[in-house]
Structure formats: C-alpha cells, structure tokens
Design an enzyme around this catalytic site. Structure first.
Site, PDB file in Angstrom:
ATOM      1  N   ASP A  45      22.657  17.206  -6.814  1.00  0.00           N
ATOM      2  CA  ASP A  45      22.278  15.831  -6.453  1.00  0.00           C
ATOM      3  C   ASP A  45      23.525  15.072  -5.990  1.00  0.00           C
ATOM      4  OD1 ASP A  45      23.460  15.576  -8.922  1.00  0.00           O
ATOM      5  OD2 ASP A  45      21.890  14.307  -9.787  1.00  0.00           O
ATOM      6  N   SER A  46      24.677  15.757  -5.978  1.00  0.00           N
ATOM      7  CA  SER A  46      25.865  15.220  -5.300  1.00  0.00           C
ATOM      8  C   SER A  46      25.539  14.981  -3.827  1.00  0.00           C
ATOM      9  CB  SER A  46      27.062  16.174  -5.443  1.00  0.00           C
ATOM     10  OG  SER A  46      26.698  17.489  -5.076  1.00  0.00           O
ATOM     11  N   ASP A  84      19.167  20.818  -8.289  1.00  0.00           N
ATOM     12  CA  ASP A  84      19.346  19.802  -9.337  1.00  0.00           C
ATOM     13  C   ASP A  84      18.075  19.005  -9.536  1.00  0.00           C
ATOM     14  OD1 ASP A  84      21.507  19.262 -10.967  1.00  0.00           O
ATOM     15  OD2 ASP A  84      22.737  18.507  -9.314  1.00  0.00           O
ATOM     16  N   LYS A 114      18.468  22.787 -12.366  1.00  0.00           N
ATOM     17  CA  LYS A 114      19.527  22.373 -13.293  1.00  0.00           C
ATOM     18  C   LYS A 114      19.179  20.995 -13.843  1.00  0.00           C
ATOM     19  CE  LYS A 114      23.867  21.183 -11.770  1.00  0.00           C
ATOM     20  NZ  LYS A 114      23.980  19.769 -12.120  1.00  0.00           N
ATOM     21  N   GLU A 116      20.701  17.822 -16.182  1.00  0.00           N
ATOM     22  CA  GLU A 116      21.873  17.218 -16.827  1.00  0.00           C
ATOM     23  C   GLU A 116      21.524  16.732 -18.222  1.00  0.00           C
ATOM     24  OE1 GLU A 116      23.893  14.047 -14.767  1.00  0.00           O
ATOM     25  OE2 GLU A 116      24.188  15.271 -12.970  1.00  0.00           O
ATOM     26  N   GLU A 183      31.394  20.258 -17.000  1.00  0.00           N
ATOM     27  CA  GLU A 183      32.169  19.472 -16.026  1.00  0.00           C
ATOM     28  C   GLU A 183      33.193  18.580 -16.714  1.00  0.00           C
ATOM     29  OE1 GLU A 183      29.761  17.547 -13.057  1.00  0.00           O
ATOM     30  OE2 GLU A 183      31.459  16.394 -12.260  1.00  0.00           O
TER      31      GLU A 183
HETATM   32  O1  KIV Z   1      25.534  17.755  -8.112  1.00  0.00           O
HETATM   33  C1  KIV Z   1      26.443  18.596  -8.110  1.00  0.00           C
HETATM   34  O2  KIV Z   1      27.013  18.949  -7.066  1.00  0.00           O
HETATM   35  C2  KIV Z   1      26.836  19.163  -9.390  1.00  0.00           C
HETATM   36  C3  KIV Z   1      28.070  19.998  -9.413  1.00  0.00           C
HETATM   37  C4  KIV Z   1      29.278  19.184  -9.192  1.00  0.00           C
HETATM   38  C5  KIV Z   1      28.159  20.814 -10.634  1.00  0.00           C
HETATM   39  O3  KIV Z   1      26.190  18.959 -10.356  1.00  0.00           O
END
Ligand code: KIV
Length: 279
Positions: A45-46, A84, A114, A116, A183
């Site tokens: 989600d970056s 994510d 994934k 968080e 992280e």
């Molecule tokens: O969203 C993302 O890119 C991440 C990574 C930095 C692990 O969660």
C-alpha cells in the site's frame, strides 16, 4: 522460474537461503522483477505515497489495490504476488477482512495478502487463513498507524516494546501467518525474532540476521526523489537516467533529428505497414 510455493519458503529458512522481495504496482515493473528472478513481489500500500502522490498509505482503498495488483499479475504471471490489505480493510471486522482478502485473490489475482498490526490482528489473520488465503503479518513500524506510533521511527527499542514485538510475532505465527515483515526495528531484536519463529522473517530496516530483505523498488532504483531512509541502498540513479533520456528527446526534436527514416513510415505500397517490426 516456477511460482514460489509456501513449503519452499520454509525450506529456505531451514537451509539459511537468503532471498529478496520487492514492491511493484504496475505491469512493466513486475515484468522487470520477474525477468530478474525476484521470487516474491509485494503490491504494497506504499502505492499511496510512492506512485499515487499521497502523503501516506492511509488514502489507499481496496479498489486501488485490486487495480494495481491485477496489473502486476499481468506483468509477472509466474511470480508469487502478495497484496497489502490497505487501511481499514482488515480492522472493521473479521468477515469484512475475509471478503477484502478474497477480492485481492479473486480480482487482483494475488497469491497471498499482508495484514499490518500486532497480536491484536492475530484472530483476524487466523480467520483469513482458515478461509484458505495465505496471509503474511507485518510488525514493527506499521505505516498505517504511524501517527499512533509517534511517526516513522524505529520500533522495539525499549525492553517492553521489544518483548511485545516478540510476543506478537509468536502470536501471528500461531495464527497461521506464513511469513512476517519486520520493519524498522533494531537488528538484534530482528535476529531474536527470526530465531524464535519458524516462519520466514522479511526485514526492512531490520538488519542482516533475517531470512529475506524487502525494499520499495522505487527507492532501490532512485525513483523516489530526495526520500532516502537509512535502510535504503540505491542501486541506480533512475531519475537522472530518465531525465537525461527526456532531455535528449527534446534536443533531437528541436534539432530535427527525430524522427529519422527508420522511425517513419515512408513506403507507399503498403509494405512494412506493421507498427512494430517482428522480433
Ligand atoms: O507497503 C509496502 O511497500 C510495505 C513494505 C515497505 C514492506 O509494506
């Protein structure tokens, strides 16, 4: 290369084989990663701050994630793709979390999701895994709640917070997570987590003693402006390369050097009418 299997990941941990994961949000980047032999792509989600121009990951929606994840899948049909779960996709309730995870798999064509968050997400992860969806945890600095964590800063640097991260890692493993992202934590803590859990630990700003390293592709290739956290190593100056290409194009057009004959359709009899010559 055949698509990564989860039993292979456990085997890699057992054998001490170190591997990489990189982010991608579009098909061309995914194609580069697949053809470079990257075994796992994270559609993080970056996406929000790296390519959509937001200040954080919070504005990213499940629709954004599905859209970008399916582009990544088209660019990397053979690679294991993790998507994510964006802000609030897993937090409202477990049924909604399962449904959102399911959308990333069914419509985004991801292999896994994934989530968080620490031990508080363990039950949600257990339910998603029980629904048949491989799920990765994410501990330490979790950008979706960076404000609560006091900003983008190292986590687990007091004895209590380090203990909590270890307990959370064990809880997520017990819940069925197949791997963990860790992280921005002290290297010694990451090494401790890695030795205490049986699942792969994928570090970012977590030192060397973990099973794998993940980085944001744009950080690695120098496409993220002045943003360069301590844990990033730039392997290319992407912005300079692209700027120089654009400057050369401007120069060639203004001098009349582009397009040349080979870039023009000059035959009148219908020959060579294809847009792209056959490879
Ligand atoms: O969203 C993302 O890119 C991440 C990574 C930095 C692990 O969660």
């Amino acid at each position: 290369m055949a698509r990564l299997r989860l039993d292979q990941l456990r085997n890699w941990k057992f054998k001490g084989h170190r591997w990489v994961c990189l982010t991608a949000y579009d098909a061309p980047t995914a194609r580069i990663l697949e053809s470079s032999g990257v075994p796992m792509i994270l559609v993080g989600d970056s996406l929000g701050n790296v390519v959509l121009g937001h200040e954080s990951t919070v504005p990213v929606t499940i629709e954004d994630m599905i859209h970008h994840c399916s582009a990544v899948r088209r660019g990397a049909p053979e690679t294991f793709v993790v998507a994510d779960m964006p802000f609030l996709a897993a937090q409202v309730n477990d049924d909604e979390a399962i449904r959102n995870a399911g959308l990333l798999i069914q419509e985004g064509s991801a292999d896994a999701v994934k989530v968080e968050g620490g031990g508080v997400r363990a039950e949600t992860i257990r339910r998603i895994v029980e629904a048949g969806i491989p799920t990765m945890g994410h501990l330490g600095l979790t950008p979706q709640n960076a404000t609560q964590l006091g900003g983008y800063r190292v986590q687990g640097n007091t004895p209590e917070s380090a203990k909590r991260i270890i307990q959370d890692a064990l809880a997520l493993e017990k819940a069925g997570a197949f791997a963990l992202v860790l992280e921005c934590v002290p290297a010694a803590l990451a090494a401790q987590v890695c030795s205490q859990v049986g699942i792969p630990v994928i570090g970012i700003g977590a030192g060397r003693e973990v099973d794998a390293q993940v980085l944001v592709f744009h950080d690695l290739v120098g496409l993220s402006g002045d943003f360069k956290p301590r844990f990033v190593r730039r392997y290319a100056q992407g912005e300079e390369v692209f700027r120089s290409a654009v400057s050369s194009f401007i120069e060639d057009v203004s001098s009349g050097g582009f397009p040349g004959d080979s870039e023009s359709f000059i035959e009148r009899d219908g020959e060579n009418a294809e847009m792209a010559p056959e490879a």
